[in-house]
Design a protein around this motif. Structure first.
Motif, mmCIF file in Angstrom:
data_model
loop_
_atom_site.group_PDB
_atom_site.id
_atom_site.type_symbol
_atom_site.label_atom_id
_atom_site.label_comp_id
_atom_site.label_asym_id
_atom_site.label_seq_id
_atom_site.Cartn_x
_atom_site.Cartn_y
_atom_site.Cartn_z
ATOM 1 N N ASP A 290 -0.364 -5.778 6.578
ATOM 2 C CA ASP A 290 0.749 -6.697 6.291
ATOM 3 C C ASP A 290 2.092 -5.977 6.165
ATOM 4 O O ASP A 290 2.983 -6.437 5.439
ATOM 5 C CB ASP A 290 0.459 -7.507 5.029
ATOM 6 N N CYS A 291 2.246 -4.880 6.851
ATOM 7 C CA CYS A 291 3.520 -4.151 6.834
ATOM 8 C C CYS A 291 4.424 -4.624 7.975
ATOM 9 O O CYS A 291 3.966 -5.203 8.961
ATOM 10 C CB CYS A 291 3.288 -2.649 6.967
ATOM 11 N N ASP A 306 -0.095 -1.140 1.639
ATOM 12 C CA ASP A 306 -0.020 -2.529 2.110
ATOM 13 C C ASP A 306 1.333 -3.179 1.769
ATOM 14 O O ASP A 306 1.966 -2.850 0.767
ATOM 15 C CB ASP A 306 -1.132 -3.371 1.479
ATOM 16 N N ARG A 307 1.743 -4.115 2.631
ATOM 17 C CA ARG A 307 2.885 -5.014 2.407
ATOM 18 C C ARG A 307 4.217 -4.273 2.303
ATOM 19 O O ARG A 307 5.128 -4.704 1.596
ATOM 20 C CB ARG A 307 2.657 -5.891 1.160
ATOM 21 N N CYS A 308 4.348 -3.174 2.970
ATOM 22 C CA CYS A 308 5.611 -2.427 2.981
ATOM 23 C C CYS A 308 6.485 -2.862 4.154
ATOM 24 O O CYS A 308 5.992 -3.357 5.166
ATOM 25 C CB CYS A 308 5.356 -0.919 3.084
ATOM 26 N N THR A 309 7.788 -2.651 4.002
ATOM 27 C CA THR A 309 8.735 -2.920 5.076
ATOM 28 C C THR A 309 9.638 -1.701 5.273
ATOM 29 O O THR A 309 10.227 -1.203 4.307
ATOM 30 C CB THR A 309 9.609 -4.143 4.755
ATOM 31 N N SER A 323 2.636 0.104 -2.439
ATOM 32 C CA SER A 323 2.478 -1.263 -1.943
ATOM 33 C C SER A 323 3.682 -2.139 -2.263
ATOM 34 O O SER A 323 4.241 -2.088 -3.361
ATOM 35 C CB SER A 323 1.225 -1.897 -2.558
ATOM 36 N N GLY A 324 4.077 -2.952 -1.266
ATOM 37 C CA GLY A 324 5.092 -3.972 -1.480
ATOM 38 C C GLY A 324 6.517 -3.479 -1.495
ATOM 39 O O GLY A 324 7.436 -4.241 -1.798
ATOM 40 N N LYS A 326 10.153 -2.169 -0.013
ATOM 41 C CA LYS A 326 10.994 -2.350 1.167
ATOM 42 C C LYS A 326 12.011 -1.223 1.256
ATOM 43 O O LYS A 326 12.756 -0.956 0.305
ATOM 44 C CB LYS A 326 11.732 -3.688 1.123
ATOM 45 N N PRO A 342 5.321 -3.900 -10.121
ATOM 46 C CA PRO A 342 5.155 -5.297 -9.712
ATOM 47 C C PRO A 342 6.049 -6.215 -10.524
ATOM 48 O O PRO A 342 6.293 -5.978 -11.715
ATOM 49 C CB PRO A 342 3.668 -5.540 -10.004
ATOM 50 N N GLU A 343 6.552 -7.256 -9.878
ATOM 51 C CA GLU A 343 7.523 -8.134 -10.523
ATOM 52 C C GLU A 343 7.031 -8.685 -11.847
ATOM 53 O O GLU A 343 7.777 -8.790 -12.809
ATOM 54 C CB GLU A 343 7.856 -9.292 -9.567
#
Length: 347
Positions: A290-291, A306-309, A323-324, A326, A342-343
């Motif tokens: 999910d990047c 996972d989930r990086c931009t 993870s996560g 940006k 994490p938020e």
């Protein structure tokens, strides 16, 4: 035979990646190392597993549950306070059998446990310790052995050039239940500085046996990178998701690679990843599920969870990204190890 996996360490040398994650849950090839470890034990016929947890235990328990999805039986022990390696073994006493294997769960390896058990049985030892040879033993616990493999003493982190051997404790032990009687309950106990020396002093046989196959302590970000480069080079053999797109290139399901993008082997790309136009990924890049790799971005010698931009024209070299996270457009990162809170946990 049951296996006790010691997964309660804080992973301080890998922070910030392990700030809210048990170190054995750090991904190796886009899969938690602990999952690889359990799968490897299952392959060798070990299906009853006890995991000693402390640091963010819910991350392990929620992921594995009772182990049924992996075809094993998993139970857990919780350390009320830090107990050290031997103390964690003692804390799991009620769940262990007459003979069991103990493994430091943050050691990445492909050890032949059955071979260690055979050596253990032949020697009649109370404990058999897996050993590996390293070029510089000054950062490890070093052993001195007799000609028949019996361990006669331990030297913890000797100065360079003063070690009695280059053989170090690999963090894998075959133990008879009688060992538990030598470990006091309810306090921190070091297995190398207290338990093993006391067994040797009492005349019990503590055997050393070479561990064949891959071995690497995942204790630092540099070693964590090296593990991934060894994985991409085929020195570490693990079951990986996805399919081979070309020699040295593996991608997961539903991954989209835009026209003009380049994958430079060796590279591992997870599932549901989007790679934009003129982006370059690799060599030596591991991209999690999910990047998003933006248009014109470049990711080399780096590991993204996972989930990086990596946004448009961002450049990452020798980075590890949690993870996560940006990376903004046109940002340049070199040898960075970055993570986010994490938020839900923001203070």
């Amino acid at each position: 035979m049951k296996a006790l996996l010691l997964a309660g360490g804080f992973g301080t040398r890998m922070r910030p990646l392990t700030e809210r994650l048990p170190k054995p849950m750090a991904p190796v090839g886009n899969r938690p190392w602990l999952e690889h470890l359990i799968a490897g034990l299952k392959e060798q016929g070990i299906r009853e597993i006890v995991i000693a947890v402390k640091h963010y235990p819910e991350r392990i328990i929620d992921y594995f549950g009772d182990g049924r999805k992996l075809g094993v039986d998993i139970r857990y022990t919780h350390e009320p306070v830090p107990l050290g390696t031997a103390g964690a073994v003692k804390n799991a006493e009620a769940l262990l059998g007459s003979r069991f294997v103990v493994i430091n769960a943050d050691i990445v390896h492909r050890a032949d446990i059955r071979a260690l058990v055979e050596t253990h049985e032949r020697s009649g030892a109370m404990v058999t310790i897996g050993l590996v040879e390293v070029a510089d033993p000054s950062q490890f616990g070093v052993v001195e052995q007799s000609a028949d493999g019996r361990i006669v003493r331990f030297v913890e982190k000797p100065p360079r050039g003063e070690a009695p051997s280059n053989r170090i404790n690999a963090g894998i032990y075959i133990m008879e239940r009688d060992v538990l009687q030598a470990i006091p309950a309810g306090r921190e106990v070091s297995i190398e500085r207290e338990t093993f020396p006391s067994l040797i002093a009492a005349g019990h046989r503590v055997q050393g046996a070479d561990v064949s196959g891959y071995w690497m302590d995942m204790g630092t970000s540099d070693r964590y990178r090296r593990i991934h480069w060894d994985l991409l080079d085929g020195k570490l053999e693990l079951e990986l998701p996805g399919r081979e797109l070309g020699r040295g290139i593996r991608i997961g399901e539903d991954t989209e690679i835009a026209q003009g993008a380049m994958l430079v082997p060796p590279v591992l790309v997870g599932s549901r990843v989007t790679i934009g136009e003129r982006a370059v990924v690799g060599p030596y890049a591991v991209i999690g599920d999910d990047c998003v790799i933006g248009r014109g971005a470049r990711v080399t010698h780096s590991i993204l969870w996972d989930r990086c931009t990596a946004a448009e024209a961002a450049q990452l070299n020798r980075c590890i990204v949690g993870s996560g996270l940006k990376i903004d457009p046109r940002h340049l990162l070199h040898e960075a190890v970055v993570n986010v809170i994490p938020e839900a946990e923001t203070i």
